[in-house]
Design an enzyme around this catalytic site. Structure first.
Site, short mmCIF file in Angstrom:
data_model
loop_
_atom_site.label_atom_id
_atom_site.label_comp_id
_atom_site.label_asym_id
_atom_site.label_seq_id
_atom_site.Cartn_x
_atom_site.Cartn_y
_atom_site.Cartn_z
N ARG A 223 0.66 -1.35 0.29
CA ARG A 223 -0.37 0.12 0.19
C ARG A 223 0.73 1.57 -0.40
O ARG A 223 0.16 1.98 -0.02
CB ARG A 223 -1.39 0.04 1.04
CG ARG A 223 -1.88 -0.98 1.81
CD ARG A 223 -2.96 -1.16 0.38
NE ARG A 223 -3.60 -2.17 0.59
CZ ARG A 223 -3.35 -3.58 0.05
NH1 ARG A 223 -2.89 -3.68 -0.91
NH2 ARG A 223 -4.83 -3.57 0.25
N SER B 49 -11.07 -0.57 3.16
CA SER B 49 -10.39 -1.16 3.81
C SER B 49 -9.46 0.62 4.89
O SER B 49 -9.19 1.60 3.74
CB SER B 49 -9.17 -1.73 4.52
OG SER B 49 -9.04 -2.99 3.88
N GLU C 286 -5.28 4.10 5.53
CA GLU C 286 -4.39 4.05 4.44
C GLU C 286 -4.96 5.08 3.30
O GLU C 286 -4.01 5.19 2.57
CB GLU C 286 -5.36 2.86 3.67
CG GLU C 286 -5.01 2.07 2.41
CD GLU C 286 -5.70 0.82 2.26
OE1 GLU C 286 -5.73 0.34 2.68
OE2 GLU C 286 -6.54 1.24 1.38
C1 LIG Z 1 -15.68 -0.37 -1.50
C2 LIG Z 1 -13.92 0.07 -1.92
C3 LIG Z 1 -13.06 -0.83 -1.94
C4 LIG Z 1 -11.46 -0.87 -2.35
N1 LIG Z 1 -10.60 -1.75 -1.97
C5 LIG Z 1 -9.48 -2.09 -2.53
C6 LIG Z 1 -8.67 -2.80 -2.41
O1 LIG Z 1 -9.33 -4.20 -2.00
N2 LIG Z 1 -7.20 -2.67 -2.55
C7 LIG Z 1 -6.41 -1.63 -2.75
O2 LIG Z 1 -5.25 -1.13 -3.36
N3 LIG Z 1 -7.42 0.06 -2.53
C8 LIG Z 1 -8.67 -0.49 -2.39
N4 LIG Z 1 -9.68 0.78 -1.94
C9 LIG Z 1 -9.38 2.20 -2.28
C10 LIG Z 1 -8.71 2.29 -3.68
O3 LIG Z 1 -9.86 1.89 -4.30
C11 LIG Z 1 -8.10 2.59 -4.35
O4 LIG Z 1 -6.46 3.02 -3.33
C12 LIG Z 1 -7.67 3.33 -5.57
O5 LIG Z 1 -6.82 3.00 -6.67
C13 LIG Z 1 -7.95 4.63 -5.54
O6 LIG Z 1 -8.27 5.40 -6.67
P1 LIG Z 1 -8.65 6.46 -7.64
O7 LIG Z 1 -9.13 7.08 -8.52
O8 LIG Z 1 -10.38 6.49 -6.24
O9 LIG Z 1 -8.40 7.78 -5.81
P2 LIG Z 1 -8.15 9.32 -4.97
O10 LIG Z 1 -9.03 8.39 -4.01
O11 LIG Z 1 -9.16 10.21 -6.50
O12 LIG Z 1 -6.88 9.76 -4.92
C14 LIG Z 1 -6.55 8.55 -4.19
C15 LIG Z 1 -4.70 9.26 -4.20
O13 LIG Z 1 -4.44 9.47 -5.19
C16 LIG Z 1 -4.39 10.35 -5.94
N5 LIG Z 1 -4.04 10.19 -7.45
C17 LIG Z 1 -5.29 10.13 -8.06
N6 LIG Z 1 -5.49 9.78 -8.90
C18 LIG Z 1 -3.99 9.97 -9.94
C19 LIG Z 1 -3.24 10.76 -10.90
N7 LIG Z 1 -3.74 10.52 -11.99
N8 LIG Z 1 -1.74 10.85 -10.67
C20 LIG Z 1 -1.18 11.42 -9.46
N9 LIG Z 1 -1.92 11.30 -8.29
C21 LIG Z 1 -3.36 10.91 -8.32
C22 LIG Z 1 -4.48 11.90 -5.07
O14 LIG Z 1 -4.32 12.81 -4.90
C23 LIG Z 1 -4.47 11.09 -4.02
O15 LIG Z 1 -3.13 10.95 -3.42
C24 LIG Z 1 -11.06 0.44 -1.58
C25 LIG Z 1 -12.06 1.47 -1.88
C26 LIG Z 1 -13.53 1.14 -1.53
C27 LIG Z 1 -14.33 2.25 -1.73
#
Ligand SMILES: Cc1cc2nc3c(=O)[nH]c(=O)nc-3n(C[C@H](O)[C@H](O)[C@H](O)COP(=O)(O)OP(=O)(O)OC[C@H]3O[C@@H](n4cnc5c(N)ncnc54)[C@H](O)[C@@H]3O)c2cc1C
Length: 336
Positions: free
Chosen positions: A164, A236, A332
């Site tokens: 992570r 998580s 996280e």
């Molecule tokens: C129901 C649920 C289940 C989940 N299960 C998992 C799992 O099993 N495993 C896991 O690892 N995660 C899990 N997650 C967490 C999440 O889905 C991941 O971390 C995912 O990659 C976040 O993507 P996002 O586009 O929503 O990022 P955001 O929430 O929009 O951003 C997260 C971070 O990344 C940065 N960021 C986003 N896009 C970019 C970009 N293009 N360039 C630079 N920085 C960027 C943002 O500034 C921020 O710091 C879960 C979340 C939920 C709600």
């Protein structure tokens, strides 16, 4: 000129559903959009916040910032005799990408099905689930480097992936805006079924293909995790803490049913959900925020609450776990 929206509501851009506003927000649908947004004087002097699906952030209040809403599309396949290389635009929905590669006959991402968010955010915390992490399928990415003002390519090693964790959460925090991610899917596909729950789900199918594994992962996740469309959450909320073999042995003496997983370096990963559950937090509500009843690792927002209230609950949980087990659990999601 970039299309700036002032006092833009972010409730639908974060899966906790916190009702906050961005001073300015811009939909970034191409690298040209990105450059235009960065050049626009309205954003100068304001902090920059990059948002994908908002599924791993806690927004604690209105953002006096320029928020880039990453929506760059793209899906390209290249291949050699060893592997396929799939390049996805940063704004592609991750779960759709998993489904699309499998439908196109390119297995390898099935264990990572149904993780919300975008392809561009996947490297940030090296997403992982059911025995597979992004780094095992990662070839490289393209990003805008804010330090040098140029577009750069970063390979697997340069991204410094950990559990992570990555360069983007450490030394490179805030420096790179990812515009595309390239995955490497070996032609010699091997199913990863080491995760007990997944193996059990597939018991009736002795030789599952990637599509069957994807379906099994989706079935398990749908049972276990709340759908952000129904109840606000970021999956998580705490990382599983790592402890030494000695610490684990000491904990086992007073907690014979402690849940832990051996790591290649001899340390052990403890199940944060188990620790939280033991402290009696599962299903607990603190006004509009709380702990999910079916999974103590997931914090939820029922509506009308704030990120600050959620963080206060998270701190209370972490303090209680530390007082009882001597282990600090860390959040996280990224707190903004
Ligand atoms: C129901 C649920 C289940 C989940 N299960 C998992 C799992 O099993 N495993 C896991 O690892 N995660 C899990 N997650 C967490 C999440 O889905 C991941 O971390 C995912 O990659 C976040 O993507 P996002 O586009 O929503 O990022 P955001 O929430 O929009 O951003 C997260 C971070 O990344 C940065 N960021 C986003 N896009 C970019 C970009 N293009 N360039 C630079 N920085 C960027 C943002 O500034 C921020 O710091 C879960 C979340 C939920 C709600």
């Amino acid at each position: 000129m970039a299309d700036f929206h002032e006092f833009y509501p972010l409730r639908r851009h974060n899966t906790f559903g916190f009702d906050v506003r961005a001073r300015f927000a811009v939909h970034v649908r191409s690298e040209a959009d990105l450059l235009a947004a960065l050049a626009d004087p309205r954003g100068h002097g304001l902090p920059l916040v990059v948002l994908g699906g908002g599924s791993n952030v806690v927004l604690t209040g209105d953002l006096e910032a320029l928020v880039l809403l990453m929506e760059i599309p793209g899906y390209q396949i290249e291949s050699d005799d060893q592997a396929w290389r799939v390049t996805a635009g940063a704004g592609e929905n991750w779960n759709d990408l998993v489904g699309r590669t499998i439908a196109d006959g390119l297995p390898g991402l099935e264990n990572l099905a149904l993780i919300p968010g975008t392809a561009g955010a996947a490297p940030i915390q090296n997403i992982g689930a059911y025995g597979v992490e992004l780094r095992e399928r990662f070839a490289g990415l393209r990003a805008y480097d804010r330090q040098t003002g140029t577009f750069v390519s970063l390979d697997l090693q340069q991204c410094e992936f950990g559990y992570r964790d990555s360069l983007f959460k450490q030394a490179g925090y805030g420096r790179y805006i990812i515009t595309a991610v390239t995955l490497r899917l070996p032609r010699q596909w091997q199913p990863v079924l080491a995760y007990g729950e997944l193996a059990r789900e597939l018991e009736a199918n002795p030789a599952p293909d990637a599509a069957a594994i994807r379906e099994a992962v989706i079935a398990i996740r749908s049972r276990k995790l709340p759908d952000p469309a129904q109840v606000g959450n970021a999956g998580s909320f705490f990382k599983n803490p790592l402890v030494s073999a000695g610490q684990r042995a000491a904990l086992l003496q007073s907690n014979p049913d402690l849940v832990s997983y051996p790591q290649p370096d001899g340390s052990f990963k403890l199940a944060a959900g188990w620790l939280i559950d033991r402290c009696g937090f599962k299903g607990v509500s603190d006004g509009p925020v709380g702990v999910y009843g079916k999974q103590a690792l997931v914090l939820v927002h029922h509506g009308g609450g704030t990120g600050a209230a959620l963080l206060a609950l998270a701190h209370r949980i972490a303090d209680t776990v530390e007082a009882r087990f001597g282990v600090r659990i860390e959040p996280e999601p990224v707190v903004l």
